[in-house]
Design an enzyme around this catalytic site. Structure first.
Site, PDB file in Angstrom:
ATOM      1  N   HIS A 120       0.867  -1.181   0.000  1.00  0.00           N
ATOM      2  CA  HIS A 120       0.000   0.000   0.000  1.00  0.00           C
ATOM      3  C   HIS A 120       0.905   1.232   0.000  1.00  0.00           C
ATOM      4  O   HIS A 120       2.014   1.183   0.532  1.00  0.00           O
ATOM      5  CB  HIS A 120      -0.830  -0.053   1.294  1.00  0.00           C
ATOM      6  CG  HIS A 120      -1.900   0.982   1.416  1.00  0.00           C
ATOM      7  ND1 HIS A 120      -1.641   2.279   1.763  1.00  0.00           N
ATOM      8  CD2 HIS A 120      -3.249   0.905   1.252  1.00  0.00           C
ATOM      9  CE1 HIS A 120      -2.774   2.954   1.824  1.00  0.00           C
ATOM     10  NE2 HIS A 120      -3.771   2.146   1.511  1.00  0.00           N
ATOM     11  N   ASP A 197       3.182  -4.391   8.212  1.00  0.00           N
ATOM     12  CA  ASP A 197       1.976  -3.598   8.028  1.00  0.00           C
ATOM     13  C   ASP A 197       0.791  -4.544   8.227  1.00  0.00           C
ATOM     14  O   ASP A 197       0.441  -5.318   7.341  1.00  0.00           O
ATOM     15  CB  ASP A 197       1.986  -2.983   6.615  1.00  0.00           C
ATOM     16  CG  ASP A 197       0.674  -2.285   6.287  1.00  0.00           C
ATOM     17  OD1 ASP A 197      -0.251  -2.319   7.116  1.00  0.00           O
ATOM     18  OD2 ASP A 197       0.585  -1.709   5.189  1.00  0.00           O
ATOM     19  N   GLN A 200      -4.470  -4.848   7.161  1.00  0.00           N
ATOM     20  CA  GLN A 200      -5.510  -5.809   6.744  1.00  0.00           C
ATOM     21  C   GLN A 200      -5.427  -7.097   7.550  1.00  0.00           C
ATOM     22  O   GLN A 200      -6.454  -7.681   7.906  1.00  0.00           O
ATOM     23  CB  GLN A 200      -5.364  -6.134   5.246  1.00  0.00           C
ATOM     24  CG  GLN A 200      -5.550  -4.948   4.315  1.00  0.00           C
ATOM     25  CD  GLN A 200      -6.959  -4.368   4.338  1.00  0.00           C
ATOM     26  OE1 GLN A 200      -7.925  -5.042   4.682  1.00  0.00           O
ATOM     27  NE2 GLN A 200      -7.073  -3.105   3.981  1.00  0.00           N
ATOM     28  N   LYS A 223     -10.220  -0.207  10.715  1.00  0.00           N
ATOM     29  CA  LYS A 223     -10.426  -1.392   9.873  1.00  0.00           C
ATOM     30  C   LYS A 223     -10.785  -2.607  10.736  1.00  0.00           C
ATOM     31  O   LYS A 223     -11.298  -3.598  10.247  1.00  0.00           O
ATOM     32  CB  LYS A 223      -9.164  -1.693   9.063  1.00  0.00           C
ATOM     33  CG  LYS A 223      -8.886  -0.629   8.001  1.00  0.00           C
ATOM     34  CD  LYS A 223      -7.758  -1.028   7.108  1.00  0.00           C
ATOM     35  CE  LYS A 223      -7.164   0.137   6.346  1.00  0.00           C
ATOM     36  NZ  LYS A 223      -7.966   0.546   5.192  1.00  0.00           N
ATOM     37  N   CYS A 359      -4.785   2.459  -3.663  1.00  0.00           N
ATOM     38  CA  CYS A 359      -3.569   2.995  -3.016  1.00  0.00           C
ATOM     39  C   CYS A 359      -2.383   2.042  -3.199  1.00  0.00           C
ATOM     40  O   CYS A 359      -1.558   1.893  -2.292  1.00  0.00           O
ATOM     41  CB  CYS A 359      -3.789   3.279  -1.535  1.00  0.00           C
ATOM     42  SG  CYS A 359      -5.077   4.464  -1.247  1.00  0.00           S
TER      43      CYS A 359
HETATM   44  C1  LIG Z   1      -2.357  -2.795   3.698  1.00  0.00           C
HETATM   45  C2  LIG Z   1      -2.666  -1.390   4.113  1.00  0.00           C
HETATM   46  N1  LIG Z   1      -1.694  -0.643   4.668  1.00  0.00           N
HETATM   47  C3  LIG Z   1      -1.921   0.610   5.085  1.00  0.00           C
HETATM   48  C4  LIG Z   1      -3.161   1.198   4.950  1.00  0.00           C
HETATM   49  C5  LIG Z   1      -3.373   2.602   5.429  1.00  0.00           C
HETATM   50  O1  LIG Z   1      -4.283   2.635   6.493  1.00  0.00           O
HETATM   51  P1  LIG Z   1      -4.836   4.024   7.054  1.00  0.00           P
HETATM   52  O2  LIG Z   1      -5.406   4.749   5.869  1.00  0.00           O
HETATM   53  O3  LIG Z   1      -5.861   3.627   8.045  1.00  0.00           O
HETATM   54  O4  LIG Z   1      -3.687   4.751   7.655  1.00  0.00           O
HETATM   55  C6  LIG Z   1      -4.202   0.464   4.366  1.00  0.00           C
HETATM   56  C7  LIG Z   1      -5.523   1.073   4.158  1.00  0.00           C
HETATM   57  O5  LIG Z   1      -6.250   0.716   3.263  1.00  0.00           O
HETATM   58  C8  LIG Z   1      -3.947  -0.869   3.955  1.00  0.00           C
HETATM   59  O6  LIG Z   1      -4.904  -1.621   3.400  1.00  0.00           O
END
Ligand SMILES: Cc1ncc(COP(=O)(O)O)c(C=O)c1O
Length: 401
Positions: A120, A197, A200, A223, A359
């Site tokens: 992401h 990270d 998810q 999430k 993203c």
């Molecule tokens: C794998 C992953 N990393 C990071 C993020 C970023 O999360 P946030 O927008 O809550 O900071 C997301 C959000 O969709 C994600 O799916």
């Protein structure tokens, strides 16, 4: 086969959305909230808000107690070694930016930061920008045909100059668990720092950060059925001690003079200013709710629903899945159909799915795509939601082809 959800009524927004003729299948973006969380927020705001860690008065003591109770619940949820290892941030994105800034002083020109091709933007751009600032090399691990980080390539690319590995646990586009144990072992063999990270991954099943053995694990509350504006950074003690302070202000200071100051260690040293108090308390209530569910039943439900989704997609002509999704979501494109047109027609029929690059632009480009449709599931979804989606999909495709 019907796949009902026994937890649907715990989430009042699902019924509210249904009254608006909306079927919510964009759960990887954010989730609906359980009544337990709504009650905790109402209770906090209705009974006296107060700032934490600073006031002598009773409301301040209550707020601080509830806030710190939530920190222990997060620590328990992740099986962290102690509550001092849980730093509250504003989300996964802010936690990863904290790390990219807080670790910067540990790297020298020519050092290598390793990420993967499926990250992401939140786990790409902070490292990319750090690499540019410090003249480091950003190494990108390729994927295999199933959309997993390629371990053979990783064994070649994680080398003596690797100082950090930052990878996603579960891809938000491909819906596949990544081979973390092997990747973390390769990085550790090179004494590199490891960042997972979990944005998810944390939503599906329970994860034990000590067993995983990473230095840092980050996720977003929103999430995981919790409030937004809140994220979690878990760090091993030694790794946290190596971080540079990143934001300066109230509560993070030990001693201040006009020309000089000293700062607190983690967690408070990394939580400058008033934190999102209600959200932290709400996350604690959400974790209580989630901990009370039969975890095996949740896992079985999620697996059955995902099967239902995959079978339905595979049964339709011209649908191409991205990767080999294992759970939680599926991203796809349809031959000869632009994803934005399809998304528009689904939206018109009250189906809330996501279209676009999710993203993860470089990943989509690797598939030769500008965008894809993503259907993502949560524990309150049921097969009737997916039937409504498939009906709308068939109608839309009839119009577009
Ligand atoms: C794998 C992953 N990393 C990071 C993020 C970023 O999360 P946030 O927008 O809550 O900071 C997301 C959000 O969709 C994600 O799916």
């Amino acid at each position: 086969m019907l796949v009902p959800s026994p937890w649907r009524a715990d989430f009042p927004a699902i019924a509210a959305l249904q009254r608006q003729d909306q079927t919510y299948l964009d759960n990887a973006a954010t989730t609906q909230k359980p009544q337990a969380l709504i009650d905790a927020l109402t209770h906090y705001y209705a009974n006296g808000a107060a700032n934490v860690h600073r006031a002598q008065h009773l409301p301040g003591a209550h707020a601080t107690q509830a806030f710190e109770d939530s920190r222990s619940k997060v620590a328990q949820w992740l099986n962290a070694g102690d509550i001092g290892q849980i730093v509250f941030t504003h989300g996964t994105t802010s936690a990863l930016n904290l790390l990219a800034y807080g670790l910067e002083h540990q790297f020298n020109p020519g050092d290598e930061l390793v990420i993967s091709a499926l990250e992401h933007h939140a786990n790409l751009l902070p490292w990319q920008q750090l690499a540019q600032r410090r003249d480091l090399k950003l190494v990108v691990l390729p994927l295999d045909a199933a959309g997993l980080i390629d371990l053979e390539a990783a064994a070649q690319l994680i080398g003596p100059r690797t100082r950090l590995l930052a990878v996603s646990q579960l891809s938000n586009v491909l819906g596949a668990w990544q081979p973390l144990p092997q990747l973390l072992a390769m990085a550790k063999a090179r004494q590199a720092l490891t960042v997972v990270d979990g944005a998810q991954g944390v939503v599906h099943g329970r994860h034990d950060v000590q067993a995983l053995g990473c230095d840092f694990y980050v996720f977003s509350s929103h999430k995981l059925y919790g409030p937004d504006g809140l994220g979690v950074l878990y760090g091993r003690n030694a790794a946290l001690q190596g971080l540079r302070h990143w934001q300066f202000g109230g509560e993070m200071v030990q001693d201040a003079e006009y020309q000089h100051a000293t700062f607190r260690p983690a967690p408070l040293g990394y939580e400058a200013g008033t934190p999102p108090i209600a959200s932290v308390i709400g996350l604690g209530a959400t974790l209580d709710y989630l901990a009370g569910l039969d975890q095996d039943a949740v896992a079985a439900h999620e697996a059955a629903l995902h099967d239902y989704l995959l079978h339905g997609l595979q049964a339709r002509k011209g649908i191409r899945l991205l990767g080999a999704p294992q759970l939680a979501l599926a991203s796809f494109v349809v031959d000869g159909v632009h994803n934005a047109d399809l998304a528009h027609l689904l939206t018109e029929q009250g189906i809330a799915v996501r279209a676009g690059h999710h993203c993860a632009m470089p990943l989509l480009k690797r598939f030769g795509l500008a965008g894809a449709i993503r259907v993502s599931l949560a524990l309150y979804n049921d097969s009737a939601d997916l039937e409504r989606f498939f009906e709308a999909l068939d109608q839309a495709l009839e119009m577009l082809r």
